[in-house]
Design a protein around this motif. Sequence first.
Motif, PDB file in Angstrom:
ATOM      1  N   TRP A   1      54.945  36.338  42.942  1.00 22.42           N
ATOM      2  CA  TRP A   1      54.461  35.102  43.537  1.00 22.42           C
ATOM      3  C   TRP A   1      55.217  34.806  44.830  1.00 22.42           C
TER       4      TRP A   1
ATOM      5  N   GLU B   1      52.559  41.799  43.805  1.00 19.02           N
ATOM      6  CA  GLU B   1      52.852  41.743  42.373  1.00 19.02           C
ATOM      7  C   GLU B   1      53.731  40.542  42.014  1.00 19.02           C
TER       8      GLU B   1
ATOM      9  N   GLN C   1      42.594  35.203  42.901  1.00 22.86           N
ATOM     10  CA  GLN C   1      43.944  35.710  43.092  1.00 22.86           C
ATOM     11  C   GLN C   1      45.016  34.806  42.484  1.00 22.86           C
ATOM     12  N   GLN C   2      44.659  33.569  42.147  1.00 22.59           N
ATOM     13  CA  GLN C   2      45.661  32.662  41.580  1.00 22.59           C
ATOM     14  C   GLN C   2      46.168  33.202  40.255  1.00 22.59           C
ATOM     15  N   ARG C   3      47.467  33.182  40.092  1.00 17.93           N
ATOM     16  CA  ARG C   3      48.112  33.729  38.901  1.00 17.93           C
ATOM     17  C   ARG C   3      48.045  32.716  37.744  1.00 17.93           C
TER      18      ARG C   3
ATOM     19  N   PRO D   1      49.885  35.120  44.991  1.00 22.43           N
ATOM     20  CA  PRO D   1      50.679  36.317  45.307  1.00 22.43           C
ATOM     21  C   PRO D   1      51.318  36.242  46.693  1.00 22.43           C
TER      22      PRO D   1
END
Length: 334
Positions: free
Chosen positions: A61, A59, A45-47, A53
């Motif tokens: 941070w 959608e 899940q890390q952008r 998120p």
Amino acid sequence: MKLKYNPFPLIFSRGDEVTRLVCLEFFGLGNSPQATECLAEIIRQQRPDGSFPSQCDPESWGMLETVRDTLLLLKVGLPPKGVHVDSAVRFILDQQWRNGGWSENRALDLPPEQTWLSNERSITWLAADVVDLLRQVGRGSGSECQAAVRWLLRMQNAHGGWPSLAWEAGDPQAVTSDPDTTAQVTFLMGEILGADDPVYRRGRERSEGYLDECARDAERGYWVRLRDGRKMDLDVFHLTHLLLSWWLDPPRRFRAGYDAGDPRVRQMMEALVSIQGADGGWRPFFAGESSPVYTLLAVKALVLSGALGREELEAGVKACAVNWVGQQRGCDES
């Protein structure tokens, strides 16, 4: 003390990967296949920019989630200089305000009832957690961390406490304190400045006063909401917020060698056991149903205070962990 119901089915069937991993790690199962699965999902899940998120809007941070998840990654053994922790730390530092603090993502539409969060004002308790994170990754002496500490020192009011959000001259929050924030920042300052420092001593005195009040609330069976004088039923937030923080293990109060046998804490834990729901969980006053996060917080508070034995609960955790597969599968209520 003894729990009326098994809390772990609710934690594992309704909690997210972070909640499950915190639970597994707390009970010594951080290297289990189930913990590995949770960790893999959190990392997934890390952008690309290193953030995580927001629960308000997946959608976008979230600063709260980025700080929380990074502390957890460190707790389960990821290296401070590894790509996942390091990229998150760099992202957090890039979002620091000029005053030294941090706020939530400006793009988020924050729920109005969550008065402890803001994307317009710096958040004191969040800054304290970032300072804790920076100290853990070896950046405690850096300019960013020192700026945050100086800002937190400026935010202490004349009564020794801290508000949850930044205040300015003439702001009513300049003379009011938030009990939760005061406890969290006080014990951080004790670690940084030492037990004899006036900042810590004033904060500790204020925190002890809040603990006195909470013990009295536990004895009479309700607490009074300050803004409207309404009598509120006891709930898990009120009975645990002075003792520990969701992000940190061990919590700062206990990390400082706090006497877990304090009779006030015992009284609070007795009340906590008494309000457990039939679903095995606990509901904070601002939620409509039992919360997996606060159910785990309740369990941790009971264990860390010595009200429940860790060994007594391990079998229940293991049973849930073994039977749980993904988010769609719970475990037996027995």
